[in-house]
Design a protein around this motif. Structure first.
Motif, PDB file in Angstrom:
ATOM      1  N   GLU A 140       0.824  -1.214   0.000  1.00  0.00           N
ATOM      2  CA  GLU A 140       0.000   0.000   0.000  1.00  0.00           C
ATOM      3  C   GLU A 140       0.856   1.260   0.000  1.00  0.00           C
ATOM      4  O   GLU A 140       0.498   2.263  -0.625  1.00  0.00           O
ATOM      5  N   ARG A 141       1.992   1.206   0.711  1.00  0.00           N
ATOM      6  CA  ARG A 141       2.837   2.398   0.829  1.00  0.00           C
ATOM      7  C   ARG A 141       4.275   1.964   1.082  1.00  0.00           C
ATOM      8  O   ARG A 141       4.520   0.986   1.810  1.00  0.00           O
ATOM      9  N   PHE A 142       5.223   2.700   0.469  1.00  0.00           N
ATOM     10  CA  PHE A 142       6.641   2.385   0.633  1.00  0.00           C
ATOM     11  C   PHE A 142       7.388   3.701   0.867  1.00  0.00           C
ATOM     12  O   PHE A 142       7.349   4.610   0.026  1.00  0.00           O
ATOM     13  N   VAL A 143       8.042   3.799   2.031  1.00  0.00           N
ATOM     14  CA  VAL A 143       8.752   5.021   2.403  1.00  0.00           C
ATOM     15  C   VAL A 143      10.206   4.653   2.694  1.00  0.00           C
ATOM     16  O   VAL A 143      10.487   3.628   3.323  1.00  0.00           O
ATOM     17  N   ALA A 144      11.150   5.484   2.236  1.00  0.00           N
ATOM     18  CA  ALA A 144      12.577   5.238   2.447  1.00  0.00           C
ATOM     19  C   ALA A 144      13.271   6.533   2.832  1.00  0.00           C
ATOM     20  O   ALA A 144      12.889   7.628   2.385  1.00  0.00           O
ATOM     21  N   ARG A 145      14.299   6.403   3.663  1.00  0.00           N
ATOM     22  CA  ARG A 145      15.091   7.542   4.149  1.00  0.00           C
ATOM     23  C   ARG A 145      16.545   7.110   4.178  1.00  0.00           C
ATOM     24  O   ARG A 145      16.870   6.003   4.631  1.00  0.00           O
ATOM     25  N   ARG A 146      17.443   7.981   3.713  1.00  0.00           N
ATOM     26  CA  ARG A 146      18.862   7.629   3.611  1.00  0.00           C
ATOM     27  C   ARG A 146      19.679   8.409   4.648  1.00  0.00           C
ATOM     28  O   ARG A 146      19.494   9.623   4.817  1.00  0.00           O
ATOM     29  N   ILE A 147      20.573   7.682   5.327  1.00  0.00           N
ATOM     30  CA  ILE A 147      21.455   8.283   6.327  1.00  0.00           C
ATOM     31  C   ILE A 147      22.880   7.912   5.949  1.00  0.00           C
ATOM     32  O   ILE A 147      23.205   6.726   5.782  1.00  0.00           O
ATOM     33  N   THR A 148      23.737   8.908   5.834  1.00  0.00           N
ATOM     34  CA  THR A 148      25.133   8.675   5.481  1.00  0.00           C
ATOM     35  C   THR A 148      26.037   9.094   6.634  1.00  0.00           C
ATOM     36  O   THR A 148      25.598   9.789   7.571  1.00  0.00           O
ATOM     37  N   GLY A 149      27.302   8.685   6.551  1.00  0.00           N
ATOM     38  CA  GLY A 149      28.287   9.060   7.566  1.00  0.00           C
ATOM     39  C   GLY A 149      28.054   8.435   8.919  1.00  0.00           C
ATOM     40  O   GLY A 149      28.515   8.963   9.942  1.00  0.00           O
ATOM     41  N   VAL A 150      27.363   7.299   8.954  1.00  0.00           N
ATOM     42  CA  VAL A 150      27.091   6.620  10.225  1.00  0.00           C
ATOM     43  C   VAL A 150      28.385   6.024  10.766  1.00  0.00           C
ATOM     44  O   VAL A 150      29.158   5.401  10.022  1.00  0.00           O
ATOM     45  N   ASP A 151      28.653   6.244  12.051  1.00  0.00           N
ATOM     46  CA  ASP A 151      29.838   5.669  12.693  1.00  0.00           C
ATOM     47  C   ASP A 151      29.589   4.186  12.932  1.00  0.00           C
ATOM     48  O   ASP A 151      28.760   3.822  13.776  1.00  0.00           O
ATOM     49  N   PRO A 152      30.267   3.284  12.208  1.00  0.00           N
ATOM     50  CA  PRO A 152      29.984   1.849  12.371  1.00  0.00           C
ATOM     51  C   PRO A 152      30.439   1.297  13.711  1.00  0.00           C
ATOM     52  O   PRO A 152      30.022   0.209  14.100  1.00  0.00           O
ATOM     53  N   THR A 153      31.303   2.052  14.420  1.00  0.00           N
ATOM     54  CA  THR A 153      31.768   1.561  15.723  1.00  0.00           C
ATOM     55  C   THR A 153      30.913   2.074  16.870  1.00  0.00           C
ATOM     56  O   THR A 153      31.179   1.753  18.033  1.00  0.00           O
ATOM     57  N   ALA A 154      29.912   2.896  16.585  1.00  0.00           N
ATOM     58  CA  ALA A 154      29.088   3.468  17.653  1.00  0.00           C
ATOM     59  C   ALA A 154      28.317   2.361  18.374  1.00  0.00           C
ATOM     60  O   ALA A 154      27.613   1.571  17.734  1.00  0.00           O
ATOM     61  N   PRO A 155      28.453   2.294  19.689  1.00  0.00           N
ATOM     62  CA  PRO A 155      27.720   1.255  20.421  1.00  0.00           C
ATOM     63  C   PRO A 155      26.249   1.632  20.577  1.00  0.00           C
ATOM     64  O   PRO A 155      25.887   2.818  20.547  1.00  0.00           O
ATOM     65  N   THR A 156      25.428   0.624  20.744  1.00  0.00           N
ATOM     66  CA  THR A 156      24.007   0.876  21.019  1.00  0.00           C
ATOM     67  C   THR A 156      23.871   1.461  22.414  1.00  0.00           C
ATOM     68  O   THR A 156      24.404   0.900  23.378  1.00  0.00           O
ATOM     69  N   PRO A 157      23.222   2.617  22.581  1.00  0.00           N
ATOM     70  CA  PRO A 157      23.042   3.184  23.928  1.00  0.00           C
ATOM     71  C   PRO A 157      22.417   2.158  24.873  1.00  0.00           C
ATOM     72  O   PRO A 157      21.572   1.346  24.460  1.00  0.00           O
ATOM     73  N   TRP A 158      22.829   2.223  26.116  1.00  0.00           N
ATOM     74  CA  TRP A 158      22.376   1.216  27.070  1.00  0.00           C
ATOM     75  C   TRP A 158      20.860   1.218  27.221  1.00  0.00           C
ATOM     76  O   TRP A 158      20.236   0.166  27.315  1.00  0.00           O
ATOM     77  N   TRP A 159      20.224   2.400  27.214  1.00  0.00           N
ATOM     78  CA  TRP A 159      18.775   2.431  27.420  1.00  0.00           C
ATOM     79  C   TRP A 159      18.035   1.747  26.272  1.00  0.00           C
ATOM     80  O   TRP A 159      16.970   1.169  26.471  1.00  0.00           O
ATOM     81  N   VAL A 160      18.610   1.770  25.058  1.00  0.00           N
ATOM     82  CA  VAL A 160      18.008   1.042  23.943  1.00  0.00           C
ATOM     83  C   VAL A 160      18.231  -0.455  24.122  1.00  0.00           C
ATOM     84  O   VAL A 160      17.303  -1.264  23.963  1.00  0.00           O
ATOM     85  N   ARG A 161      19.466  -0.845  24.433  1.00  0.00           N
ATOM     86  CA  ARG A 161      19.769  -2.274  24.624  1.00  0.00           C
ATOM     87  C   ARG A 161      18.928  -2.867  25.739  1.00  0.00           C
ATOM     88  O   ARG A 161      18.427  -3.990  25.625  1.00  0.00           O
ATOM     89  N   ARG A 162      18.782  -2.106  26.823  1.00  0.00           N
ATOM     90  CA  ARG A 162      18.025  -2.623  27.965  1.00  0.00           C
ATOM     91  C   ARG A 162      16.578  -2.905  27.580  1.00  0.00           C
ATOM     92  O   ARG A 162      16.024  -3.967  27.901  1.00  0.00           O
ATOM     93  N   ARG A 163      15.957  -1.980  26.877  1.00  0.00           N
ATOM     94  CA  ARG A 163      14.554  -2.181  26.501  1.00  0.00           C
ATOM     95  C   ARG A 163      14.405  -3.323  25.507  1.00  0.00           C
ATOM     96  O   ARG A 163      13.416  -4.061  25.546  1.00  0.00           O
ATOM     97  N   LEU A 164      15.353  -3.477  24.604  1.00  0.00           N
ATOM     98  CA  LEU A 164      15.310  -4.616  23.691  1.00  0.00           C
ATOM     99  C   LEU A 164      15.455  -5.924  24.455  1.00  0.00           C
ATOM    100  O   LEU A 164      14.739  -6.898  24.182  1.00  0.00           O
ATOM    101  N   LEU A 165      16.374  -5.950  25.410  1.00  0.00           N
ATOM    102  CA  LEU A 165      16.575  -7.162  26.208  1.00  0.00           C
ATOM    103  C   LEU A 165      15.294  -7.534  26.954  1.00  0.00           C
ATOM    104  O   LEU A 165      14.870  -8.694  26.960  1.00  0.00           O
ATOM    105  N   LEU A 166      14.675  -6.534  27.589  1.00  0.00           N
ATOM    106  CA  LEU A 166      13.480  -6.817  28.371  1.00  0.00           C
ATOM    107  C   LEU A 166      12.306  -7.243  27.483  1.00  0.00           C
ATOM    108  O   LEU A 166      11.411  -7.965  27.927  1.00  0.00           O
TER     109      LEU A 166
END
Length: 839
Positions: free
Chosen positions: A232-258
């Motif tokens: 029905e709908r297809f949306v895309a967004r491009r992000i460049t210059g992403v730091d591949p070594t950036a760790p996942t913030p703890w608050w994101v990891r914690r919520r994913l774990l839970l």
């Protein structure tokens, strides 16, 4: 869905603090099923953040063992260090078998005296030749989830050595697990659940998807939708210059774990996090690996795709795929392809969020046996207005925490189909519930769930509301749906429970009374009622030894059976009864006597066409008659099966094994309870033993069979030896409307015995019938108590000894009268069967 309480309450705009139990009760009030409320494991004692200073690999052991020197600021020491200006941590040596951390990493350390979830106490102990002064913990050991692939490593920017890990990790949180029904796909998100909580608690809520979406400056990436029905709908967004070594913030990891989702990499974790938060699944592509335009289409016959689980899948023409010039690169709505997945060195990422056809996604999941969190949501529908907001939220997380640069372009192909407004009388919820709700309750509750409501009037002048459902509620399509929303938010517990008055009637029907009487009689005789599985396998008829022409093989097949190997409706109760017998014997029961009263299904000799009946109106009388004519006959049968001892062994004796006579007696019990006298005659019918099978008749009409099962049937079905069975057509017995009360004679009986010699082929039951007919009204009862064969009675003969009881209703019977009646009975047997008195 698993959700932490802290994440839910973050989206409620109130200063009031609610307990997990209050939130669970609120969910139940608005119609959600709470499966479990689980506090995170209780952690007591010193649990702190430490920095790994040095790692010594102990190579003399078969498995990886490391002796880690960990810098730890303990709470009681930290205050002293601050006071005297010292900043030196304490070094503790700890044995650890995990290898997913390096020197300099921040880890969670449980010190001696700490107690982890499950009552696991930590102490200093000697192991692998070293003193281990504490334990470096994984997420599972701290009760944060099931992830146990390695030690929990904390981001250096969000924690420091010496921090209290209990407070940092939020180990005082609680998980609420809910079962989401298929019609509430919006509730597979924090956004949807928080909205429901806000309604239940009557507080304001905060929309997790309330992100300002800037105007797009061109396309992020060229996309073409060839299958508008599937996408029905297809949306895309491009992000460049992403730091591949950036760790996942703890608050994101914690919520994913839970929530039960494993952390993979920051870009992938962002897509999973936003999916849980908003309910919009999305996918991240490694942009340089894309070749040419993206095309949304159905797969071509024979196309293959290697999915992210490294499995090569042959696609079906019904599968929706995202493809580029190289072919399919993603199984739409289910799982991405390995060729375009985000890599550890990815700096250029294309985020995709789309709206897929729910039935197509459901079929793909079942076809490839590939369930996923994304597919779970797409199967239940996703808000079509959500993709640009969810993408903007994900893009900003990559910008803020991985130095990504959001490109100005945004691809947005297709669009959201508008939902149809629904009009209903404003008083309809009150009439349905039988409750007079407060004025304005209907408008307030519908507005709470996101509807736009306009108050008007019907053609006859009654107040009405025209409701435009929100984009995330495509299930609101008719007035009944709106009524349900008002009732559940006002509270089902406010609807009075009033039992309808029972109309006067005649009670149970004669057939119902007979069935209950038969069931009670069999139970009193020692049989146990069972409710067997009503479907049978086609192979059972071969095990029964039925001939190809046997009518019992003609069955009605199920189009969608519960079990593939049991796809037929039974024409006899015996297969299911014998299954139950085998199950009981396999569980240690040796003496088994079971009975069941149920329907069998007998197809018609010629199939009758079934009319197509719509649901808009009540079927016509002709349609109903045609439907009834097409149904197979479903008479009620009664069956018993026996194995082992009929009378149990004990100190009183060895017990008596069940035999064919017990099965025949079960038939007589049924006949007596139904008020019908059954005649027993020798017969042959599979699956019974030819020499130990009796036919049960009412007059000259056969109604059932009883006896011992054939040894080949016993072996084929794994039954105990000498298993016996009886099956009788209960509906075939004449219905006795009134059974006269017995009027026993007050006068004493005269007891006489008689032994008759007859041909061995003469059925016992027929000799007994001749005796009854000759004895007349004075013969009250007779009982066969002995059968003898031998030289004394001659070859081909047998002696049948009967005990006869004579009694008159109006006088004391004389011996002469009883003797004359006995002689008349013997004469009748002699005339019909050539019986002679045994000397």
């Amino acid at each position: 869905m698993r959700v932490p309480v802290s994440w839910l309450t973050e989206h409620l705009e109130t200063d009031e603090r609610f307990t997990a139990e209050q939130l669970a009760d609120a969910f139940v009030r608005v119609g959600f099923e709470v499966e479990e409320v689980t506090p995170l494991g209780q952690v007591t004692g010193p649990v702190v953040v430490g920095r790994v200073a040095e790692i010594e690999e102990l190579t003399e052991y078969k498995k990886p063992i490391r002796y880690c020197m960990v810098e730890i600021y303990e709470a009681e020491d930290h205050a002293e260090m601050v006071a005297d200006g010292s900043d030196e941590p304490r070094i503790r040596g700890i044995i650890c078998g995990a290898t997913n951390f390096v020197e300099g990493d921040l880890v969670v350390v449980a010190l001696p005296g700490a107690v982890l979830p499950g009552g696991f106490a930590i102490s200093a102990r000697k192991t692998y030749g070293r003193i281990s002064d504490g334990m470096i913990c994984s997420a599972r050991e701290l009760g944060l989830g099931d992830e146990h692939s390695g030690i929990l490593v904390l981001p250096s920017g969000e924690a420091a050595a010496g921090d209290d890990a209990v407070e940092l990790l939020g180990l005082d949180d609680t998980i609420i697990e809910l079962s989401i029904t298929p019609d509430r796909g919006y509730a597979f998100s924090i956004r949807g659940l928080a909205r429901e909580l806000a309604c239940a608690l009557d507080v304001a809520g905060r929309d997790a998807a309330a992100v300002d979406v800037p105007e797009a400056e061109g396309d992020a990436y060229p996309v073409r939708i060839e299958d508008g029905e599937g996408c029905e709908r297809f949306v895309a967004r491009r992000i460049t210059g992403v730091d591949p070594t950036a760790p996942t913030p703890w608050w994101v990891r914690r919520r994913l774990l839970l929530a039960g989702i494993r952390s993979i990499s920051f870009p992938v974790d962002v897509t999973n996090y936003v999916m849980l938060e908003t309910g919009q699944p999305m996918h991240a592509f490694h942009t340089p690996s894309l070749k040419g335009d993206l095309v949304v289409r159905r797969a071509a016959a024979g196309e293959k795709l290697t999915t992210l689980d490294d499995t090569v899948r042959t696609l079906d023409t019904d599968d929706i795929v995202i493809a580029d010039d190289t072919g399919p690169i993603s199984l739409a709505g289910v799982m991405g392809g390995a060729s375009t997945e985000v890599r550890p060195d990815s700096t250029d990422i294309l985020l995709e969020a789309a709206i897929w056809d729910p039935p197509s996604i459901a079929r793909t999941v079942r076809r490839h046996k590939l369930p996923s969190e994304a597919a779970k949501r797409f199967e239940r529908t996703v808000d079509p207005q959500l993709p640009p907001h969810a993408l903007e939220r994900a893009a900003r997380l990559l910008r803020d925490h991985a130095d990504g640069s959001i490109q100005p372009g945004r691809t947005d192909e297709g669009g959201a189909r508008p939902l149809a407004p629904v009009t209903m009388p404003i008083s309809l919820p009150d009439r349905v519930a039988g409750v007079e709700y407060d004025r304005g309750a209907t408008v307030r509750r519908l507005t709470q769930i996101g509807c736009r409501v306009e108050v008007g009037s019907t053609d006859d002048g009654r107040p009405s509301v025209t409701v435009l459902p929100p984009s995330w509620r495509p299930d609101l399509v008719e007035p009944a749906d709106l009524v349900e929303e008002v009732l559940r938010l006002e509270g089902y517990d406010t609807i009075p429970s009033v039992l309808p008055a029972a109309p006067p009637g005649a009670g149970t029907t004669p057939a119902q009374r007979r069935r209950r009487t038969v069931a009670r009689a069999l139970a009193e005789a020692g049989y146990v009622e069972v409710l067997p599985f009503p479907f049978v396998s086609p192979t059972v008829w071969d095990a029964f030894g039925l001939s190809p022409e046997d009518n019992r093989r003609r069955t009605v097949s199920l189009l969608n059976p519960l079990e593939a190997d049991r796809s037929e409706l039974a024409t006899t109760l015996l297969p299911a009864m014998l299954d139950v017998l085998v199950r009981n014997v396999s569980r240690g029961m040796r003496d088994v006597a079971l009975y069941h009263i149920g329907q069998v299904v007998l197809p018609k000799a010629q199939q009758v066409p079934v009319p197509t009946v719509g649901v808009a109106d009540r079927p016509s009388d002709a349609d109903l008659a045609s439907l009834h004519a097409a149904l197979p006959q479903q008479p009620t049968h009664v069956a018993v099966v026996l194995a082992g001892n009929r009378e149990r062994a004990g100190w009183w004796g060895p017990g008596e094994p069940a035999g064919w006579a017990d099965a025949v007696q079960a038939g007589r019990i049924v006949g007596d309870a139904a008020g019908v006298e059954l005649t027993v005659r020798a017969a042959e019918l599979a699956p019974w033993h030819p020499g130990r099978c009796a036919q049960l008749l009412v007059g000259d009409v056969p109604v059932g069979y009883a006896g011992e099962l054939h040894p080949k049937v016993v072996d084929a079905l794994g039954l105990p030896k000498r298993t016996c069975a009886m099956e009788l057509k209960l509906d075939g017995l004449p219905l006795v409307e009134r059974r006269p009360a017995p009027s026993p004679s007050p006068y004493p009986p005269v007891l006489l015995d008689v032994a008759l010699v007859v041909d061995a082929k003469v059925p016992v039951a027929e000799v007994a019938g001749a005796l009854r007919g000759g004895g007349g009204d004075l013969l009250e009862d007779l009982n066969l108590f002995d059968v003898f064969t031998g030289e004394q009675v001659g070859e081909g003969k047998r002696s049948l000894a009967y005990a006869l009881r004579f009694r008159a209703r109006d006088r004391t019977l004389t011996v002469e009268e009883a003797t004359a009646a006995r002689d008349a009975a013997v004469a009748a047997a002699a005339e019909r069967y050539g019986a002679t008195l045994r000397a």
